[in-house]
Write an enzyme that holds these catalytic residues in place. Structure first.
Site, PDB file in Angstrom:
ATOM      1  N   ASN A 102      12.141  42.388  32.730  1.00 48.66           N
ATOM      2  CA  ASN A 102      13.100  40.350  32.766  1.00 48.66           C
ATOM      3  C   ASN A 102      12.053  39.254  31.603  1.00 48.66           C
ATOM      4  O   ASN A 102      13.373  37.730  31.663  1.00 48.66           O
ATOM      5  CB  ASN A 102      13.000  39.839  33.946  1.00 48.66           C
ATOM      6  CG  ASN A 102      13.097  40.691  34.882  1.00 48.66           C
ATOM      7  OD1 ASN A 102      14.935  41.104  35.241  1.00 48.66           O
ATOM      8  ND2 ASN A 102      12.940  40.951  36.273  1.00 48.66           N
ATOM      9  N   THR A 162      10.046  44.811  42.369  1.00 47.09           N
ATOM     10  CA  THR A 162       9.872  45.955  41.577  1.00 47.09           C
ATOM     11  C   THR A 162       8.414  46.087  42.065  1.00 47.09           C
ATOM     12  O   THR A 162       7.616  45.414  42.190  1.00 47.09           O
ATOM     13  CB  THR A 162       9.653  46.127  39.795  1.00 47.09           C
ATOM     14  OG1 THR A 162      10.921  45.599  39.824  1.00 47.09           O
ATOM     15  CG2 THR A 162       9.198  47.496  39.579  1.00 47.09           C
ATOM     16  N   ASP A 212      17.706  37.394  34.708  1.00 46.92           N
ATOM     17  CA  ASP A 212      17.942  38.189  36.223  1.00 46.92           C
ATOM     18  C   ASP A 212      17.752  37.685  37.068  1.00 46.92           C
ATOM     19  O   ASP A 212      16.367  37.261  37.455  1.00 46.92           O
ATOM     20  CB  ASP A 212      17.294  39.804  35.812  1.00 46.92           C
ATOM     21  CG  ASP A 212      18.003  40.642  35.838  1.00 46.92           C
ATOM     22  OD1 ASP A 212      19.117  40.227  36.554  1.00 46.92           O
ATOM     23  OD2 ASP A 212      17.711  42.152  35.463  1.00 46.92           O
ATOM     24  N   LYS A 228       8.981  40.311  35.923  1.00 46.35           N
ATOM     25  CA  LYS A 228       8.233  41.477  35.728  1.00 46.35           C
ATOM     26  C   LYS A 228       8.351  41.439  34.361  1.00 46.35           C
ATOM     27  O   LYS A 228      10.331  40.471  33.697  1.00 46.35           O
ATOM     28  CB  LYS A 228       9.086  41.904  35.972  1.00 46.35           C
ATOM     29  CG  LYS A 228      10.398  43.211  35.906  1.00 46.35           C
ATOM     30  CD  LYS A 228      10.947  44.260  36.584  1.00 46.35           C
ATOM     31  CE  LYS A 228      12.539  44.496  37.145  1.00 46.35           C
ATOM     32  NZ  LYS A 228      13.178  45.480  37.857  1.00 46.35           N
TER      33      LYS A 228
HETATM   34  P1  AMP Z   1      19.851  42.427  32.944  1.00 43.82           P
HETATM   35  O1  AMP Z   1      21.625  43.396  33.103  1.00 43.82           O
HETATM   36  O2  AMP Z   1      19.767  41.387  32.821  1.00 43.82           O
HETATM   37  O3  AMP Z   1      18.556  43.814  33.262  1.00 43.82           O
HETATM   38  O4  AMP Z   1      20.070  43.136  30.883  1.00 43.82           O
HETATM   39  C1  AMP Z   1      20.002  44.549  30.417  1.00 43.82           C
HETATM   40  C2  AMP Z   1      20.009  44.291  29.088  1.00 43.82           C
HETATM   41  O5  AMP Z   1      21.399  43.855  28.219  1.00 43.82           O
HETATM   42  C3  AMP Z   1      18.599  43.965  28.751  1.00 43.82           C
HETATM   43  O6  AMP Z   1      17.225  43.839  28.611  1.00 43.82           O
HETATM   44  C4  AMP Z   1      18.756  43.432  27.872  1.00 43.82           C
HETATM   45  O7  AMP Z   1      18.441  44.602  26.299  1.00 43.82           O
HETATM   46  C5  AMP Z   1      20.312  42.951  26.932  1.00 43.82           C
HETATM   47  N1  AMP Z   1      20.198  41.623  27.527  1.00 43.82           N
HETATM   48  C6  AMP Z   1      20.833  41.124  28.688  1.00 43.82           C
HETATM   49  N2  AMP Z   1      20.898  39.486  28.667  1.00 43.82           N
HETATM   50  C7  AMP Z   1      20.927  39.779  27.381  1.00 43.82           C
HETATM   51  C8  AMP Z   1      20.969  38.277  26.737  1.00 43.82           C
HETATM   52  N3  AMP Z   1      21.847  36.574  26.915  1.00 43.82           N
HETATM   53  N4  AMP Z   1      20.985  37.862  24.920  1.00 43.82           N
HETATM   54  C9  AMP Z   1      20.667  39.755  24.513  1.00 43.82           C
HETATM   55  N5  AMP Z   1      20.676  40.655  24.798  1.00 43.82           N
HETATM   56  C10 AMP Z   1      20.795  40.492  26.902  1.00 43.82           C
END
Ligand code: AMP
Length: 284
Positions: free
Chosen positions: A143, A178, A156, A140
């Site tokens: 991600n 989703t 993710d 989605k």
């Molecule tokens: P997640 O747990 O992967 O859903 O990540 C939550 C949020 O953290 C994402 O929506 C991004 O805004 C930020 N985020 C996750 N991984 C990264 C990454 N490798 N670099 C920068 N921001 C990230």
């Protein structure tokens, strides 16, 4: 090893922890700097407690082992995993272009060429993962992250599944994802092929890129499922006929007749300006 240096600098192993970048289903994602190289990383910080409480150990292990197998310019790279008594730290490639979803939410739908370019990168990532027996199953726009050059990175892999989990009938059996992006066969409990289910989600994503809204969106789940099962949607007038035809072939409710990735790669609309991914990219 975790060391808190008096000047409020927190280090985990060789990484100096900085600000919070976001929050996902497992916990906070922090910016961090590799003190040896000066390179930036993102660290997913997960409460071991939470993992145990929610019996998520298997899920986390799966995410880690999945991501270790995957090295592709359009897939977020996993560097390493560390653990303390109370926390698990997953060290990831840092990208600073934000979520593609936010870009669409802020600036509206994408122009067809831009939407196609992101879609090409998404298909490259998905094709690569499938060739390694990994199905994302939760594709989605949320991600899809962007780096500073605008390169798309799929993140993710929490819900991804290995081909070993495919039962003898060759079909996956966990309904997840989703609802708006989920293929009709995933909604029924008859098992499904992860490849064509991911392709369906890519079709919904392509529609969202270029329309700025969802093809299937209903106030209640029953109505939503009905529309998805019938692939009851219509393309806005500004879609080109090539885009409309491709989306119709992807959002085919019948998995065996749905377009495949090799067929997408041969599609005239898809091929415009296509750059094949070069896999010899350098890690940080
Ligand atoms: P997640 O747990 O992967 O859903 O990540 C939550 C949020 O953290 C994402 O929506 C991004 O805004 C930020 N985020 C996750 N991984 C990264 C990454 N490798 N670099 C920068 N921001 C990230």
């Amino acid at each position: 090893m975790i060391v808190t240096i008096p000047a409020t600098r927190t280090c985990v192993g060789k990484y100096e922890i900085g600000k919070t970048l976001g929050e996902g289903s497992f916990g906070k994602v922090k910016y961090a700097k590799n003190v040896e190289t000066g390179g930036s990383v993102a660290i997913k910080v997960i409460d071991s407690d939470r993992v145990l409480r929610h019996k998520m150990v298997e899920q986390i292990k799966r995410e880690i082992s999945t991501m270790k197998l995957i090295k592709h310019p359009n897939v977020l790279q996993l560097f390493e995993v560390m653990a303390s008594k109370t926390k698990i730290y997953i060290v990831l490639e840092y990208v600073d272009g934000g979520e593609l979803f936010d870009k669409i939410a802020k600036h509206g739908r994408l122009k067809e060429d831009e939407g196609r370019s992101y879609f090409q990168q998404l298909i490259n990532a998905v094709d690569y993962c499938h060739s390694r027996g990994v199905y994302h199953r939760d594709l989605k726009p949320e991600n899809l992250l962007l780096d500073s050059f605008g390169v798309l990175k799929v993140s993710d892999f929490v819900l991804s599944a290995f081909s070993e989990q495919v039962r003898e009938d060759g079909l996956l059996h966990t309904a997840c994802g989703t609802p708006n992006y989920v293929a009709p066969e995933v909604l029924t409990d008859k098992g499904y092929d992860g490849t064509s289910a991911d392709i369906w989600s890519c079709g919904v994503i392509l529609f969202v890129f270029m329309a700025g809204y969802l093809p299937f969106n209903e106030p209640n789940l029953t109505a939503l499922y009905r529309k998805i099962h019938k692939a009851d949607f219509s393309c806005p007038s500004w879609f080109s006929s090539g885009a409309k035809k491709l989306i119709r072939r992807i959002l085919d409710p019948n998995p065996p007749t749905r377009i495949t990735i090799p067929e997408i790669l041969e599609n005239e609309w898809f091929k415009k300006g296509y750059k094949s991914p070069h896999l010899s990219w350098e890690r940080m």
